[in-house]
Design an enzyme around this catalytic site. Structure first.
Site, short mmCIF file in Angstrom:
data_model
loop_
_atom_site.label_atom_id
_atom_site.label_comp_id
_atom_site.label_asym_id
_atom_site.label_seq_id
_atom_site.Cartn_x
_atom_site.Cartn_y
_atom_site.Cartn_z
N GLY A 14 -39.15 -15.61 8.99
CA GLY A 14 -38.94 -16.95 9.55
C GLY A 14 -39.79 -17.16 10.79
O GLY A 14 -39.91 -16.26 11.60
N ARG A 75 -42.81 -14.84 3.07
CA ARG A 75 -41.91 -13.78 2.60
C ARG A 75 -42.63 -13.17 1.41
O ARG A 75 -43.21 -13.88 0.60
CB ARG A 75 -40.55 -14.37 2.24
N ASP A 106 -35.70 -8.97 11.51
CA ASP A 106 -35.26 -7.65 11.03
C ASP A 106 -35.82 -7.31 9.64
O ASP A 106 -36.15 -6.15 9.38
CB ASP A 106 -33.73 -7.51 11.08
N THR A 128 -37.64 -14.16 16.43
CA THR A 128 -36.69 -14.89 15.58
C THR A 128 -35.80 -15.72 16.47
O THR A 128 -35.38 -15.25 17.53
CB THR A 128 -35.84 -13.93 14.72
N ASP A 130 -32.87 -16.44 15.99
CA ASP A 130 -31.46 -16.04 15.87
C ASP A 130 -31.00 -15.06 16.94
O ASP A 130 -29.80 -14.90 17.15
CB ASP A 130 -31.20 -15.41 14.50
N ASP A 132 -30.77 -12.00 16.79
CA ASP A 132 -29.81 -11.06 16.17
C ASP A 132 -30.42 -9.67 15.97
O ASP A 132 -30.12 -8.99 15.00
CB ASP A 132 -29.34 -11.63 14.82
N ARG A 174 -26.87 -17.77 10.28
CA ARG A 174 -26.16 -17.43 9.04
C ARG A 174 -25.20 -16.27 9.27
O ARG A 174 -24.08 -16.26 8.79
CB ARG A 174 -27.15 -17.06 7.94
N GLU A 190 -16.25 -28.27 23.26
CA GLU A 190 -14.80 -27.99 23.32
C GLU A 190 -14.46 -26.80 22.44
O GLU A 190 -13.56 -26.03 22.73
CB GLU A 190 -14.00 -29.21 22.83
#
Ligand code: ADP
Length: 322
Positions: A14, A75, A106, A128, A130, A132, A174, A190
């Site tokens: 990505g 990819r 990753d 990335t 993310d 992550d 995700r 909230e």
């Protein structure tokens, strides 16, 4: 491990804002060190097909501020096979290339590890949105994506206030809630829903209705795509609490745009450090940042662990949204 005199760089998986800044730093550090540097197009597919060009200082002019990646990304199913990886290795060796910098997430790093297993030196640069990836506080692109989400929340808040509606804002993530948590705190949501935690519709509605009772003019729920779909949350909130809702799915908007200063600096540090590490004969590592320090954790160790959300931030989100 011998010191390489010629290396290559690719972007894979990505895309993320700041990948170009990292590429620029890789190329410029290589030139500064007097080694040859090749840019590979289309990620691992480009390696397999030998789609690369030698780069110089001006190849990376005027890209620091651009989102996406000028090398393109892809990819590659073929790289998942050992025949594909052998072709990639042959292309690298055929050009006398002795080291590779992989800028990606990753999945891209799993591919990098496979090349390491074949005896080819690789350094990973985490890019990335993310965030992550274990082993670093921040990945390239995360800060930009969070700022994009916060900007959207700011705009949504104006209309939420005017119409006294509840807005459900779905952000990317995700498997991980880093963007949702950061954007939710910075945007004053909230309720923040992340994949790492269970979600309880009653509790969500309780928070929203108690906010309304206190006279809040706007109610915002930030949901990571992996925690729930925004439309399902909206339907649940309407049927359970009778609130009128509107949904915004930010989607790919979060992946684009000019990188923030934070991401440009992070990417510049990572790209330069990855080249320096290869020149010191180091490989199989990732560039990372802990606090303000550059670190070089083992790629394999980083891939083995799931990065956890900061429990203090999670708690803070609950306190602030009281
Ligand atoms: P990201 O790097 O953003 O996580 P992907 O998970 O799509 O993106 O991975 C990018 C590419 O890395 C894949 O298309 C594939 O070519 C390569 N890759 C991923 N996992 C492996 C693996 N286990 N072995 C070899 N290559 C892999």
């Amino acid at each position: 491990m011998s010191v390489p005199s010629s290396i290559a760089v690719l972007t894979s998986g990505g895309d993320a804002p700041g990948m170009n800044a990292a590429l620029r730093a890789v190329v410029r550090r290589s030139v500064y060190e007097g080694i040859r540097i090749f840019g590979v197009y289309h990620g691992y597919n480009g390696l397999i097909r030998d789609e690369m060009i030698e780069m110089n200082v001006s190849s990376v002019s005027d890209i620091l501020h651009r989102g996406g990646t000028i090398l393109r990304t892809a990819r590659s199913a073929e790289f998942m096979t050992s025949a594909g990886r052998d072709k990639a290795l042959a292309a690298l060796r055929g050009r006398g290339i002795e080291g590779l910098v992989v800028i990606g997430g990753d999945g891209s790093f799993r591919g990098a590890l496979e090349l390491m297993r074949l005896g080819f030196p690789v350094m990973g640069v985490p890019g990335t949105i993310d965030n992550d990836i274990e082993g670093t506080d921040y990945t390239i692109g995360f800060d930009t994506a969070v700022n994009t989400a916060v900007e959207a929340i700011n705009k949504v808040r104006d209309t939420a206030t005017s119409h006294e509606r509840t807005f459900i804002v779905e952000v990317m993530g995700r498997d991980a809630g880093f963007i949702a948590l950061a954007a939710g705190i910075a945007g004053g949501a909230e309720v923040i829903l992340v994949p790492e935690e269970g979600r309880d519709l009653r509790e969500i509605c309780r928070r929203l209705t108690s906010g309304l009772r206190r006279g809040k003019l706007h109610l915002i729920v930030v949901v990571a795509e992996g925690a729930a779909r925004a439309y399902d949350v909206a339907a649940g909130v309407t049927s359970e609490a009778g609130l009128e809702t509107r949904v915004i799915v930010l989607g790919h908007l979060q992946r684009g745009g000019t990188p923030t200063a934070f991401d440009r600096i992070l990417a510049s540090r990572f790209g330069s450090a990855a080249v320096a590490a290869l020149l010191e004969g180091r490989a199989g590592l990732m560039t990372g940042v802990r606090g303000d320090q550059l670190v070089f954790p083992e790629l394999e160790a980083c891939l083995a662990v799931r990065k956890r959300l900061d429990p203090e931030l999670l708690k803070l989100a609950g306190i602030l949204a009281i």
